[in-house]
Design a protein around this motif. Structure first.
Motif, PDB file in Angstrom:
ATOM      1  N   CYS A 303     115.663 -49.720 -73.773  1.00  0.00           N
ATOM      2  CA  CYS A 303     116.529 -48.614 -74.190  1.00  0.00           C
ATOM      3  C   CYS A 303     115.780 -47.693 -75.147  1.00  0.00           C
ATOM      4  CB  CYS A 303     117.800 -49.148 -74.851  1.00  0.00           C
ATOM      5  SG  CYS A 303     118.845 -50.096 -73.729  1.00  0.00           S
ATOM      6  N   GLN A 304     115.994 -46.381 -74.955  1.00  0.00           N
ATOM      7  CA  GLN A 304     115.306 -45.384 -75.771  1.00  0.00           C
ATOM      8  C   GLN A 304     116.295 -44.319 -76.234  1.00  0.00           C
ATOM      9  OE1 GLN A 304     112.248 -45.903 -76.543  1.00  0.00           O
ATOM     10  NE2 GLN A 304     111.817 -47.513 -75.040  1.00  0.00           N
ATOM     11  N   PRO A 305     116.441 -44.121 -77.537  1.00  0.00           N
ATOM     12  CA  PRO A 305     117.255 -43.000 -78.020  1.00  0.00           C
ATOM     13  C   PRO A 305     116.469 -41.704 -77.935  1.00  0.00           C
ATOM     14  CG  PRO A 305     116.356 -44.228 -79.873  1.00  0.00           C
ATOM     15  CD  PRO A 305     115.908 -44.950 -78.632  1.00  0.00           C
ATOM     16  N   LEU A 306     117.175 -40.600 -77.743  1.00  0.00           N
ATOM     17  CA  LEU A 306     116.504 -39.304 -77.678  1.00  0.00           C
ATOM     18  C   LEU A 306     115.834 -39.007 -79.016  1.00  0.00           C
ATOM     19  CD1 LEU A 306     115.972 -36.741 -76.015  1.00  0.00           C
ATOM     20  CD2 LEU A 306     118.048 -35.768 -77.001  1.00  0.00           C
ATOM     21  N   GLY A 307     114.555 -38.637 -78.957  1.00  0.00           N
ATOM     22  CA  GLY A 307     113.822 -38.341 -80.174  1.00  0.00           C
ATOM     23  C   GLY A 307     113.333 -39.582 -80.895  1.00  0.00           C
ATOM     24  N   GLY A 308     113.294 -40.732 -80.211  1.00  0.00           N
ATOM     25  CA  GLY A 308     112.852 -41.958 -80.869  1.00  0.00           C
ATOM     26  C   GLY A 308     111.369 -42.207 -80.794  1.00  0.00           C
ATOM     27  N   ALA A 309     110.617 -41.325 -80.121  1.00  0.00           N
ATOM     28  CA  ALA A 309     109.185 -41.535 -79.991  1.00  0.00           C
ATOM     29  C   ALA A 309     108.522 -41.469 -81.354  1.00  0.00           C
ATOM     30  CB  ALA A 309     108.580 -40.488 -79.052  1.00  0.00           C
ATOM     31  N   GLY A 310     107.676 -42.446 -81.639  1.00  0.00           N
ATOM     32  CA  GLY A 310     106.962 -42.476 -82.901  1.00  0.00           C
ATOM     33  C   GLY A 310     107.729 -43.063 -84.057  1.00  0.00           C
ATOM     34  N   CYS A 311     109.009 -43.391 -83.857  1.00  0.00           N
ATOM     35  CA  CYS A 311     109.812 -43.972 -84.936  1.00  0.00           C
ATOM     36  C   CYS A 311     109.581 -45.481 -85.027  1.00  0.00           C
ATOM     37  CB  CYS A 311     111.297 -43.695 -84.704  1.00  0.00           C
ATOM     38  SG  CYS A 311     111.735 -41.943 -84.755  1.00  0.00           S
ATOM     39  N   SER A 312     109.888 -46.040 -86.170  1.00  0.00           N
ATOM     40  CA  SER A 312     109.784 -47.480 -86.356  1.00  0.00           C
ATOM     41  C   SER A 312     110.901 -48.177 -85.583  1.00  0.00           C
ATOM     42  CB  SER A 312     109.864 -47.836 -87.842  1.00  0.00           C
ATOM     43  OG  SER A 312     111.160 -47.525 -88.348  1.00  0.00           O
ATOM     44  N   VAL A 313     110.770 -49.488 -85.475  1.00  0.00           N
ATOM     45  CA  VAL A 313     111.794 -50.249 -84.763  1.00  0.00           C
ATOM     46  C   VAL A 313     113.143 -50.094 -85.450  1.00  0.00           C
ATOM     47  CG1 VAL A 313     112.517 -52.559 -84.063  1.00  0.00           C
ATOM     48  CG2 VAL A 313     110.123 -51.894 -83.844  1.00  0.00           C
TER      49      VAL A 313
END
Length: 905
Positions: A303-313
């Motif tokens: 699962c991936q939230p929009l804009g989650g690239a590069g964010c911590s877990v």
């Protein structure tokens, strides 16, 4: 028909949905997250809901050795040969079947098989050498499959075959045959008759046995057909309230006519992906539509939230949790567009709706060609596969059954050899088998070939076309008017029917009525968007009295959609005439949805336990409890450990007790006449002795006496005088010693040991052991009564009052040692029962003000992938995949792929 691949991937799924008219969403906002559906079968769990609202679960199941159900005698009369015994008849093998066997195996092996079968039928003694028939190696997989099938058919399951890894097939008497023991006349009678076998169906509660079925990677009809084949009954004897998904783990109730629970228990050991249990008899069978809906427990992975690239877990978890919380709260309040899901249209490149469209057009030959269609690239893979297994055995596209299907259809089309094709074709492709079988007899009877398919399958094609049209009209209606109720919309007439009942399309005999809303109805505010329905095409429905009604005509008259007229849905073939029904535009949850977030690494991890996992854990826990009870029922083993650590003291206690008994015996003149020498071997005071010598002459002897000195104390009394027996004298004459010397005697204080006769419980404060050359050794124990009688009892009287003190009961339990010294299996059972059941949370009424902040379950400290577990209930005609589509919203394709690449590993 190659299967449509990768529908668990968002981009592929979106393309498939667009082709089927699934393009709109009820929400005007984007919930902005995505995930993969059904990475494995048990990520998608479906539980049937009863009419009373309870959810069906498999509570328990039993396993037992298979017992053969009684085979139904073949209808065609078979010529019988009279055996030497007039009461025994042997069914001969026909010349045609003999030739089939010879073509598959050699002449010699065929004769051996027939001879073995005749011995089985005649109930003759069979030697170990004659019991098995070994064939020459067969490298062709299709030929091996034909050998297995033909031997089972020709010999009516009296013989069973088994192939090894090099293609050698061995035939032997089946476990279901009446004579399967070496050198015997048949199996012994089973005296352990099940309880339900001795009762009539009236006493049991009815002729219909209802049971719970858990299945994985099988659709309902496939599972029912498999069970029917093993029970040797017709599939029409079974009933169920609704069909369940194939690519899932599902639980539902099934009924079967005139069967007993004991007849079905052995299926649990025979079918690895099907389990049955929770049996109860009833007077009526289950029928389609007799359930209230389905409960889904779905795990979405990667699962991936929009804009989650590069964010911590942690940041991605927070963003994903907010998106899921808000999405569930919105759908619970506003509903979702009630599209028919992808599974309604099949899993092949040529959808079932296209087959239904050709049926309605009367293009029966085209329907048959589409059903038997195999894509070229898939066919090349099938024939290039040779003997190698598929790389991904759990994927539909790479499954062995689909490869064999491609081979069978190709053989039929190129050679016209129906028997060879049917020998390769897997049983679950019943439609293809029926068509090949019929066309082999009449190659131009296309209508007859279509009618040879089961009625349920034929109607599924037609209903799929109706669903295809409905999806596109729902999209048209929402794009034009949105959630507003407009003049000309249809609502159900609910005089005696409720909207809930009207939406239950599983009941084919139900026909609801609808009417168009007027301007006055709209102004009254009585109706909402949840009351609006749309019809599926049919001759017994009315269409909306607005632009949507005209859209039906415009859409269906296009060539790519069949060039059909929605107002002309009657056909010469009665069952192809469609009456139509109504379906609500918006769907809603039953009850309250729930969710949980998990962080993991491995896509094969089971995030939520299945019913099979719960049953396995319960069985392991029960086994552990029974093992603990058995351990408690055995004598406490700590006294053995105490004996091993204090062996010398126990030996000395026995010696002291023997001397005590000797000292209490009456005085004698100490003159002994004897011709034999015996030694006493009974240590419990009995007269058991053994003779060790015989003398030529009788002699007399005066037994010497000796006094045992004791330590002088204030309360000391004169020690008893002990006499030496003949055995002692004999051992002394041979320089052996059995009587302890005075300095080796253990003295005891009378007040230190108290023996309670009623309970034989010893209360000891201390026992001092003193010798001239050793220091004092004290054995201390608590002065509390022992609760475990077997730990302190001395039933044989070996030790008397000198028995060394035992530790307290609690100490004994700590010192327990397994008697068999083997590996303790309780630890493994507890590990098996250690199921992780995530805590599910309900969405808040105000998601912006509150989002659950409880700790997220992590598979490991290094876990980085996110999974969402959803639990919700829907009506029987609603689709969970449609809910997931609405809930996740949309992501741009490049954003979705970018996030997956950055966080997928």
């Amino acid at each position: 028909m190659a299967q449509r691949q990768g529908t668990h991937v968002p981009a592929v799924r979106a393309a498939s949905e667009k082709n089927l008219g699934i393009t709109q969403r009820s929400a005007s906002i984007n919930f902005s997250w995505t995930g993969d559906i059904r990475k494995r079968y048990t990520d998608f769990l479906v539980y049937e809901i009863n009419k009373d609202g309870t959810t069906v679960h498999l509570r328990e199941y039993e396993e037992q050795t298979p017992s053969a159900p009684k085979a139904v005698p073949a209808k065609p009369p078979v010529k019988e040969i009279e055996a030497p015994n007039a009461e025994i008849v042997i069914q001969p093998i026909s010349d045609e079947d003999r030739q089939i066997l010879v073509s598959l195996i050699n002449e010699s092996a065929t004769e051996k098989l027939i001879k073995l079968d005749e011995a089985i039928q005649a109930k003759q003694k069979i030697s170990a050498e004659e019991r098995t028939v070994v064939f020459d190696p067969i490298t062709d997989r299709a030929q091996r499959a034909s050998v297995h099938q033909e031997i089972r058919r020709i010999f009516s399951n009296r013989l069973e075959t088994l192939a090894n890894n090099v293609g050698v097939i061995t035939a032997s008497p089946s476990k279901f045959s009446k004579n399967n023991r070496v050198g015997g006349n048949g199996p012994r009678a089973n005296n352990n008759r099940p309880k339900d076998q001795g009762k009539s169906f009236t006493e049991l509660g009815g002729e219909y046995l209802h049971f719970t079925m858990y299945k994985e990677n099988k659709d309902t009809m496939d599972a029912v057909n498999t069970i029917a084949r093993l029970l040797k009954v017709k599939a029409t004897n079974f009933g169920f309230a609704g069909t369940k998904d194939r690519r899932a783990g599902t639980v539902q109730r099934i009924s079967v006519h005139r069967q007993r629970a004991s007849n079905l228990l052995w299926l649990n050991t025979r079918l690895p992906n099907i389990k049955v249990g929770d049996f109860v008899h009833a007077k009526e069978p289950l029928q389609l539509g007799q359930h209230g809906g389905n409960e889904f427990v779905i795990t979405l992975k990667n699962c991936q939230p929009l804009g989650g690239a590069g964010c911590s877990v942690d940041q991605r978890v927070r963003k994903l949790r907010e998106a899921v919380e808000f999405g569930l709260a919105y759908l619970q309040r506003h509903g979702y567009i009630n599209y028919y899901g992808l599974q309604r249209f099949g899993t092949y490149a040529i959808g079932t709706h296209l087959l239904g469209m050709k049926v309605l057009k009367g293009d029966y030959e085209g329907v048959l060609n589409d059903i038997l269609h195999v894509e070229e690239h898939f066919l090349h893979e099938a024939f290039d596969l040779a003997e190698q297994e598929p790389a991904h055995t759990n994927d539909f596209h790479n499954s062995r059954d689909d490869y064999n299907r491609a081979k069978a259809i190709t053989i039929w089309r190129t050679t016209g050899n129906a028997d060879k094709a049917l020998g390769i074709l897997p049983k679950r492709f019943s439609s293809e088998a029926a068509i090949i079988r019929h066309l082999s007899r009449n190659s131009k009877d296309f209508m007859g070939a279509l009618l040879s398919i089961t009625r349920g399958m034929r109607m599924m094609y037609i209903h799929a076309y109706q669903s295809f049209v409905w999806n596109h009209m729902a999209t048209k209606r929402w794009s034009m008017y949105g959630p507003a109720v407009v003049e000309g919309d249809l609502v159900l007439v609910t005089n005696d029917q409720s909207a809930t009942d009207a939406d239950s399309e599983d009941n084919e005999n139900f026909y609801a009525q609808a009417r168009a809303l007027t301007k006055e109805d709209i102004e009254s505010g009585k109706y909402t968007i949840f009351d609006v329905v749309l019809p599926t095409p049919g001759y017994d429905v009315m269409y909306p009295r607005n632009a949507v009604g005209k859209a039906y005509v415009d859409f269906m008259k296009k060539d790519e959609n069949g060039a059909l007229d929605p107002y002309d849905m009657r056909r010469r073939q009665k069952e192809f005439s469609l009456s139509g029904n109504y379906r609500h535009l918006l769907g809603r949850f039953i009850g309250e949805p729930q969710y949980a977030i998990r962080v993991y690494n491995d896509d094969t991890e089971q995030m939520y336990p299945t019913d099979l996992d719960f049953c396995t854990a319960a069985r392991a826990e029960k086994k552990a409890v029974e093992a603990e009870a058995r351990a408690r029922s055995r004598p406490v083993l700590a006294n053995w450990a105490h004996f091993a650590n204090n062996a010398e003291q126990y030996d000395q206690a026995i010696t002291n007790e023997r001397r005590r008994k000797a000292s209490e015996s009456p005085e004698s003149d100490r003159l002994v006449k004897a011709r034999e020498t015996w030694i006493q071997t009974g240590l419990d005071g009995s007269d058991k002795r053994v003779k060790i010598a015989r003398h030529e002459q009788e002699f007399e002897t005066q037994l010497p006496t000796e006094k045992i000195p004791v330590e002088t104390t204030a309360n000391a009394t004169e020690p008893p005088t002990l006499a030496k027996g003949l055995s002692d004298l004999y051992y002394e004459s041979t320089d052996q010693q059995t009587v302890a010397k005075p300095e080796d005697v253990i003295t005891k204080k009378e007040e230190d040991v108290t023996m309670t006769e009623a309970s034989t419980v010893i209360k000891t404060e201390s026992v001092e052991v003193k010798t001239e050359s050793m220091d004092t050794v004290a054995l201390n124990t608590e002065a509390t009564p022992q609760t475990n009688q077997s730990a302190v009892a001395d039933p044989m009287g070996w030790y008397g009052s000198s028995m060394p003190a035992l530790p307290a009961a609690t100490e004994i339990e700590k010192a327990m040692v397994p008697f068999n010294g083997g590996k303790d299996s309780e630890t493994d059972n507890k590990k098996a029962a250690n199921l992780i059941v995530p805590v599910l949370h309900s969405p808040s009424e105000n998601p912006f003000a509150y989002v659950d902040k409880s700790e997220v379950i992590r598979s490991s400290f290094t876990a980085s992938k996110l999974a969402v577990i959803l639990k919700f209930q829907l009506r029987s005609s609603n689709y969970a995949t449609v809910v997931l589509r609405e809930l996740m919203g949309t992501l741009e394709e490049d954003e979705a792929s970018g996030n997956a690449a950055s966080n997928g590993n």
